[in-house]
Design a protein around this motif. Structure first.
Motif, PDB file in Angstrom:
ATOM      1  N   THR A   1       0.822  -1.205   0.000  1.00  0.00           N
ATOM      2  CA  THR A   1       0.000   0.000   0.000  1.00  0.00           C
ATOM      3  C   THR A   1       0.861   1.261   0.000  1.00  0.00           C
ATOM      4  OG1 THR A   1      -1.639  -1.252   1.213  1.00  0.00           O
ATOM      5  CG2 THR A   1      -1.920   1.107   1.174  1.00  0.00           C
TER       6      THR A   1
ATOM      7  N   TRP B   1     -15.311  21.787  -1.451  1.00  0.00           N
ATOM      8  CA  TRP B   1     -15.078  20.347  -1.390  1.00  0.00           C
ATOM      9  C   TRP B   1     -16.350  19.592  -1.052  1.00  0.00           C
ATOM     10  CZ3 TRP B   1     -11.496  17.798  -3.631  1.00  0.00           C
ATOM     11  CH2 TRP B   1     -10.245  18.399  -3.857  1.00  0.00           C
TER      12      TRP B   1
ATOM     13  N   ILE C   1      -0.995  13.262  -7.068  1.00  0.00           N
ATOM     14  CA  ILE C   1      -1.783  14.359  -6.516  1.00  0.00           C
ATOM     15  C   ILE C   1      -0.998  15.664  -6.515  1.00  0.00           C
ATOM     16  CG2 ILE C   1      -2.850  15.240  -4.421  1.00  0.00           C
ATOM     17  CD1 ILE C   1      -3.188  12.174  -3.695  1.00  0.00           C
TER      18      ILE C   1
ATOM     19  N   VAL D   1      -4.409  11.634   9.433  1.00  0.00           N
ATOM     20  CA  VAL D   1      -4.492  10.198   9.174  1.00  0.00           C
ATOM     21  C   VAL D   1      -3.145   9.482   9.296  1.00  0.00           C
ATOM     22  CG1 VAL D   1      -5.161   8.469   7.482  1.00  0.00           C
ATOM     23  CG2 VAL D   1      -6.489  10.553   7.704  1.00  0.00           C
TER      24      VAL D   1
ATOM     25  N   ILE E   1      -2.165   5.791  10.728  1.00  0.00           N
ATOM     26  CA  ILE E   1      -1.645   4.691   9.913  1.00  0.00           C
ATOM     27  C   ILE E   1      -0.406   4.106  10.571  1.00  0.00           C
ATOM     28  CG2 ILE E   1      -0.562   4.101   7.715  1.00  0.00           C
ATOM     29  CD1 ILE E   1      -2.347   6.177   6.401  1.00  0.00           C
TER      30      ILE E   1
ATOM     31  N   GLY F   1      -7.222  13.973  -7.785  1.00  0.00           N
ATOM     32  CA  GLY F   1      -6.070  13.627  -6.956  1.00  0.00           C
ATOM     33  C   GLY F   1      -6.409  13.505  -5.482  1.00  0.00           C
ATOM     34  N   PRO F   2      -6.918  14.590  -4.877  1.00  0.00           N
ATOM     35  CA  PRO F   2      -7.223  14.497  -3.444  1.00  0.00           C
ATOM     36  C   PRO F   2      -8.246  13.410  -3.100  1.00  0.00           C
ATOM     37  CG  PRO F   2      -7.100  16.770  -4.086  1.00  0.00           C
ATOM     38  CD  PRO F   2      -6.991  15.971  -5.352  1.00  0.00           C
TER      39      PRO F   2
ATOM     40  N   ILE G   1      -9.038  17.810  -8.540  1.00  0.00           N
ATOM     41  CA  ILE G   1     -10.184  17.213  -7.870  1.00  0.00           C
ATOM     42  C   ILE G   1      -9.986  15.709  -7.699  1.00  0.00           C
ATOM     43  CG2 ILE G   1     -12.612  16.634  -8.206  1.00  0.00           C
ATOM     44  CD1 ILE G   1     -12.698  19.579  -9.476  1.00  0.00           C
TER      45      ILE G   1
ATOM     46  N   ILE H   1     -17.594  16.452  -3.211  1.00  0.00           N
ATOM     47  CA  ILE H   1     -17.746  15.097  -2.682  1.00  0.00           C
ATOM     48  C   ILE H   1     -19.204  14.637  -2.741  1.00  0.00           C
ATOM     49  CG2 ILE H   1     -17.493  13.650  -0.622  1.00  0.00           C
ATOM     50  CD1 ILE H   1     -15.117  15.472   0.137  1.00  0.00           C
TER      51      ILE H   1
ATOM     52  N   LEU I   1      -8.719  10.539  -4.643  1.00  0.00           N
ATOM     53  CA  LEU I   1      -8.001   9.270  -4.659  1.00  0.00           C
ATOM     54  C   LEU I   1      -7.058   9.186  -3.465  1.00  0.00           C
ATOM     55  CD1 LEU I   1      -7.156   9.022  -8.457  1.00  0.00           C
ATOM     56  CD2 LEU I   1      -8.750   7.594  -7.188  1.00  0.00           C
ATOM     57  N   GLY I   2      -6.432  10.323  -3.154  1.00  0.00           N
ATOM     58  CA  GLY I   2      -5.504  10.363  -2.027  1.00  0.00           C
ATOM     59  C   GLY I   2      -6.195  10.010  -0.724  1.00  0.00           C
ATOM     60  N   TYR I   3      -7.376  10.559  -0.547  1.00  0.00           N
ATOM     61  CA  TYR I   3      -8.116  10.249   0.672  1.00  0.00           C
ATOM     62  C   TYR I   3      -8.511   8.781   0.715  1.00  0.00           C
ATOM     63  CZ  TYR I   3      -8.416  14.615   3.160  1.00  0.00           C
ATOM     64  OH  TYR I   3      -8.095  15.703   3.917  1.00  0.00           O
TER      65      TYR I   3
ATOM     66  N   VAL J   1      -6.774   6.286  -0.462  1.00  0.00           N
ATOM     67  CA  VAL J   1      -5.603   5.522  -0.033  1.00  0.00           C
ATOM     68  C   VAL J   1      -5.344   5.716   1.461  1.00  0.00           C
ATOM     69  CG1 VAL J   1      -3.130   5.224  -0.326  1.00  0.00           C
ATOM     70  CG2 VAL J   1      -4.552   5.684  -2.305  1.00  0.00           C
ATOM     71  N   MET J   2      -5.390   6.985   1.884  1.00  0.00           N
ATOM     72  CA  MET J   2      -5.004   7.267   3.273  1.00  0.00           C
ATOM     73  C   MET J   2      -6.012   6.752   4.289  1.00  0.00           C
ATOM     74  SD  MET J   2      -3.165  10.951   3.442  1.00  0.00           S
ATOM     75  CE  MET J   2      -4.692  11.808   3.263  1.00  0.00           C
ATOM     76  N   THR J   3      -7.298   6.951   3.995  1.00  0.00           N
ATOM     77  CA  THR J   3      -8.281   6.603   5.025  1.00  0.00           C
ATOM     78  C   THR J   3      -8.752   5.164   4.915  1.00  0.00           C
ATOM     79  OG1 THR J   3     -10.124   7.346   3.669  1.00  0.00           O
ATOM     80  CG2 THR J   3      -9.165   8.951   5.154  1.00  0.00           C
TER      81      THR J   3
ATOM     82  N   PHE K   1      -7.517   2.461   2.345  1.00  0.00           N
ATOM     83  CA  PHE K   1      -6.638   1.409   1.843  1.00  0.00           C
ATOM     84  C   PHE K   1      -5.748   0.831   2.930  1.00  0.00           C
ATOM     85  CE2 PHE K   1      -4.507   0.199  -2.311  1.00  0.00           C
ATOM     86  CZ  PHE K   1      -5.659  -0.361  -2.807  1.00  0.00           C
ATOM     87  N   PHE K   2      -5.110   1.722   3.670  1.00  0.00           N
ATOM     88  CA  PHE K   2      -4.222   1.273   4.736  1.00  0.00           C
ATOM     89  C   PHE K   2      -5.000   0.542   5.821  1.00  0.00           C
ATOM     90  CE2 PHE K   2      -0.985   4.293   3.197  1.00  0.00           C
ATOM     91  CZ  PHE K   2       0.120   3.481   3.293  1.00  0.00           C
ATOM     92  N   LEU K   3      -6.172   1.069   6.121  1.00  0.00           N
ATOM     93  CA  LEU K   3      -7.010   0.476   7.154  1.00  0.00           C
ATOM     94  C   LEU K   3      -7.347  -0.968   6.800  1.00  0.00           C
ATOM     95  CD1 LEU K   3      -8.430   1.678   9.715  1.00  0.00           C
ATOM     96  CD2 LEU K   3     -10.491   1.804   8.338  1.00  0.00           C
TER      97      LEU K   3
ATOM     98  N   TYR L   1      -1.406   2.008  13.678  1.00  0.00           N
ATOM     99  CA  TYR L   1      -1.891   0.639  13.546  1.00  0.00           C
ATOM    100  C   TYR L   1      -0.958  -0.262  12.760  1.00  0.00           C
ATOM    101  CZ  TYR L   1      -4.623   2.380   9.444  1.00  0.00           C
ATOM    102  OH  TYR L   1      -5.053   2.954   8.285  1.00  0.00           O
TER     103      TYR L   1
ATOM    104  N   ILE M   1      -5.499  18.057   1.035  1.00  0.00           N
ATOM    105  CA  ILE M   1      -4.995  16.717   1.312  1.00  0.00           C
ATOM    106  C   ILE M   1      -4.000  16.745   2.468  1.00  0.00           C
ATOM    107  CG2 ILE M   1      -3.055  16.677  -0.319  1.00  0.00           C
ATOM    108  CD1 ILE M   1      -5.297  13.860  -0.487  1.00  0.00           C
TER     109      ILE M   1
END
Lengths: 333, 454
Positions: free
Chosen positions: A62, B164, A73, A309, A313, B88-89, B86, B168, B91-93, B95-97, B99-101, A316, A302
């Motif tokens: 990931t 935003w 981005i 966030v 990350i 980018g962020p 538009i 969204i 998709l970025g969110y 991944v961050m919120t 994908f990792f989870l 965890y 972002i």
């Protein structure tokens, strides 16, 4: 929404992106390395090696998505330039990652007769991914020139990066396994350590020769002094690791974490070196990070999220490593 | 053109797996919670069987998703250049919120049962479920924005965000998100009922198999009417925002009132008319405007700005057709379960045949909505042909071939493996054989979880 144009944002983002790439190289580095090292002759050892990376590889990968995502981005134009130039190696790398990712799941679920095949696919996919990544790095460093010299360098880089990944993978195994496999891993680590050291020297020299700007940056003034401690530190690490690996297994598994820590350190040093060489360019000697950065209001949006966030990350991720701490055991589910 | 095919292939392949996983994860959570409540081992068995399918599906979903994220840049540079601020962020969110989870807690969910407490394991399952849904939220937010852009201004041909919240929660987002979640629920329900029916027919009479089957049948029976309702709302929303798409779905060429519903027709784009129409008078007007005299805009109002008609028209009918079949099957099956307390073999066989019906309906639905957006990539802002890469076609041809071979191979391997796993569970049950005799070299522990009732 606050959208004041602040120009430290590109620096923050290149830092975040760099960090993601580094974390990726270390984390997915070891599990790719373990994949490449899978022995053809010993199914039990293959099982154990795959168990050792089982709980981690997914989250490790990931970080690549994160790094690429940040590039996309924060620096969309640079992203387009870079990946149009690297179109085919990217496709090959993805094919490798796909093959490897699915093999991991299929191998335990398919017919027993197919299990070997999926494991070979795992090994082959890992190799394809590491070679492509190394090749892409080489292309990047040589600014995507289409000369024989540059292509040759990229091939060299492909081999060295693979060796580096194998080294950190073997170091991981020394830490996570016991007995025969651990000794075998120590041997792998020893050879790949030498190969990687040669690679680093070769890459550094070529790198200096390939571009006057980089040469000036390192050797053109007072900063040349930095080279001394870095070289000494690298040299010391190599020798220590080498001598330690000769003695594996130590009593009570003393210092089994040593090669892995050393590998992490070497990765960090090399990475910082590269970063220093190319800063502030994002596409070498064509585009700087300030020119390539996307709209500041998007970056800000972002950035706020990342500030909240990212610590979670990291939290965890540490938790997950703690759950699977210690020597590898069979994975049951 | 090749880029389009490649992206279509990638996205079609990718979407299959999240479609299962978004809902399957919540279903797993349900199984787990039922086990926690009842301490009935058979719930744990269902959990263990399906968590492995979840893992397999997840693995393929992740790797094909990574491929997609690269393609935004490699094949569609114009896309990022125009709306990157538009896309980018968002998709970025994701991944961050999300994908990792998912990736971090999945390993605890899969391998952690013996290493963490039952409570932590359940929490990990919750977090993975939450992550997959959140992931879907971000992606559908972006996708919906491409259909109904809002909350931005164009400066020098580049989109800049003004709000935003509006980006969204753009006009079609809530409908599309709900529609997709329900599609996922249905796909999963039919997958579970198909595989469980298969096991039952093969003589696997365990309680856990029946539990899974009963559950999935009821889930489908409940979800399908909701889906029809939400689908209708989604359609109305599209009618309002993207009339050209609806015109293509209905095969309506001229703007008219009293528009009939075409059950079947062959749209002909050269002559701009349909042949072999089978129609219900006034019905399309009633559905779209809730008035038999309602006016529906025809394709001729959008010359050069409407999608290719035939693919949208047929995909839409396939989606609806499968939906109707799903409704009939799930209600019949529920009737059998609740009233008759048993499933007749023909019903089970139908269930097996419909194992992947959710996939077909979802794909057809996506073709309706995505082809329906053409010729735009982002409605009114960016045409698809302006976004495509300048990479040499032979390079794309090479990568396309590579992907097609891998995807074709994986799809076959996936479906085959599902049935291999089902068969293995059956064999174990029937012979009640010891572990060493039945593929223990493959996975020594798993079958234990699926041993027959004692």
């Amino acid at each position: 929404m606050i959208s004041t144009p602040v120009d430290w944002l590109p620096i923050v983002f290149v830092g975040l992106m760099g960090l993601s790439f580094l974390v990726y190289a270390i984390l997915d580095g070891y599990d790719l390395g373990v994949g490449v090292l899978l022995p053809l002759d010993n199914p039990q050892q293959r099982d154990m090696m795959i168990y050792s990376i089982g709980p981690f590889w997914d989250a490790n990968e990931t970080w690549l998505v994160m790094a690429i995502g940040l590039l996309l981005i924060a620096f969309p134009n640079a992203y387009s330039l870079i990946f149009q130039a690297l179109y085919l190696p990217t496709a090959l790398m993805l094919a490798g990652l796909i093959l490897r990712g699915v093999s991991f799941d299929f191998r335990t679920k398919a017919l027993s007769a197919d299990k070997n095949k999926w494991e070979y696919a795992f090994k082959f996919g890992s190799l394809l991914a590491t070679l492509s990544q190394g090749y892409m790095l080489g292309r990047y460093i040589t600014s995507f020139e289409d000369t024989w010299l540059s292509l040759g360098f990229s091939v060299l880089s492909a081999i060295c990066v693979t060796a580096g990944y194998c080294f950190i993978g073997a170091a991981w195994l020394v830490m996570k396994t016991e007995g025969e496999l651990q000794q075998r891993a120590a041997k792998w680590a020893k050879y790949t350590n030498i190969l990687m050291a040669l690679g680093i020297v070769a890459v550094c020299l070529t790198n200096l020769l390939i571009d006057q700007q980089i040469m000036n940056k390192w050797l053109g003034g007072i900063q040349a002094i930095m080279l001394v401690p870095i070289t000494l530190l690298l040299g010391f690490t190599f020798v220590t690791v080498h001598r330690y690996l000769d003695k594996v297994p130590m009593e009570n598994d003393l210092g089994c974490w040593l090669p892995f820590t050393a590998a992490v350190m070497i990765f960090i040093l090399c990475f910082c070196g590269l970063g220093y060489s190319f800063y502030p360019y994002i596409v070498p000697f064509k585009t700087t990070i300030f020119e390539a950065a996307s709209a500041r209001e998007s970056l800000w949006f972002i950035f706020v999220g990342a500030a909240v966030v990212l610590p979670m990350i990291i939290g965890y991720t540490i938790f997950s490593y703690k759950v699977f701490w210690g020597k590898t055991t069979k994975l049951n589910y | 053109m090749l880029s389009r095919i490649q992206f279509a292939a990638n996205i079609s392949f990718h979407i299959l797996f999240p479609t299962i996983n978004i809902a399957l994860c919540w279903v797993l959570l349900f199984f787990k919670v039922r086990f926690n409540q009842t301490q009935d081992e058979s719930w744990l068995r269902v959990y263990r069987f399906w968590v492995r399918i979840f893992a397999l599906t997840f693995g393929i979903g992740v790797v094909s998703g990574i491929t997609m994220s690269f393609q935004f840049g490699t094949n569609w540079p114009g896309y990022m250049a125009t709306v990157g601020n538009i896309a980018g962020p968002l998709l970025g969110y994701e991944v961050m919120t999300a994908f990792f989870l998912e990736a971090s807690f999945l390993s605890i969910m899969l391998f952690g049962m013996d290493r963490v407490s039952n409570r932590v394991h359940t929490i990990a399952t919750v977090l993975v479920s939450f992550g997959t849904t959140l992931s879907a939220f971000w992606i559908l937010s972006l996708n919906s924005w491409m259909h109904t852009p809002a909350g931005f201004e164009m400066i020098d041909g580049v989109a800049h965000v003004t709000s935003w919240l509006e980006v969204i929660f753009n006009p079609s987002m809530p409908y599309r998100f709900m529609h997709m979640l329900l599609a996922s629920g249905l796909t999963t329900a039919f997958l579970i009922s198909g595989i469980s029916a298969y096991r039952l027919l093969k003589g696997d009479n365990k309680k856990s198999v029946k539990q899974a089957l009963n559950f999935s049948v009821i889930l489908a029976a409940v979800l399908i009417p909701i889906q029809i309702f939400v689908g209708d709302l989604h359609g109305l929303n599209t009618f309002k925002n993207q009339p050209a798409k609806v015109a293509a779905m209905e095969g309506a060429w001229d703007t008219e009132t009293h528009v009939p519903l075409l059950l079947f027709a062959l749209p002909n784009e050269q002559k701009r008319e349909n042949s072999f129409e089978v129609k219900v008078p006034n019905m399309a007007s009633i559905i779209l405007t809730h008035d038999s005299a309602g006016e529906v805009k025809g394709l001729n109002d959008f010359v050069d700005k409407h999608p290719p008609v035939a693919p949208v028209f047929f995909s839409f009918r396939i989606m609806i057709g499968i939906g109707v079949l799903m409704l009939i099957f799930s209600w019949l099956a529920t009737y059998q379960y609740v009233i008759k307390k048993r499933y007749p073999p023909w019903l089970l066989k139908t269930g097996i045949a419909m194992t992947f019906s959710g996939w077909l309906a979802t794909l057809a639905g996506w073709y309706v909505t995505e082809i329906g957006r053409q010729p735009f990539l982002v409605t009114g802002i960016l045409r698809t042909k302006d976004a495509v890469t300048t990479t040499p076609p032979e390079n794309i041809a090479m990568s396309l071939t590579l992907y097609l071979v891998i995807y074709g191979f994986l799809l076959i391997a996936y479906i085959r493996t599902l049935f291999v796993m089902a068969n293995r569970a059956v064999v174990l049950e029937k012979s009640n054989a010891s572990l060493t005799e039945t593929g223990s070299s493959v996975e020594p522990n798993i079958p234990l979880a699926d041993e027959g009732e004692k």
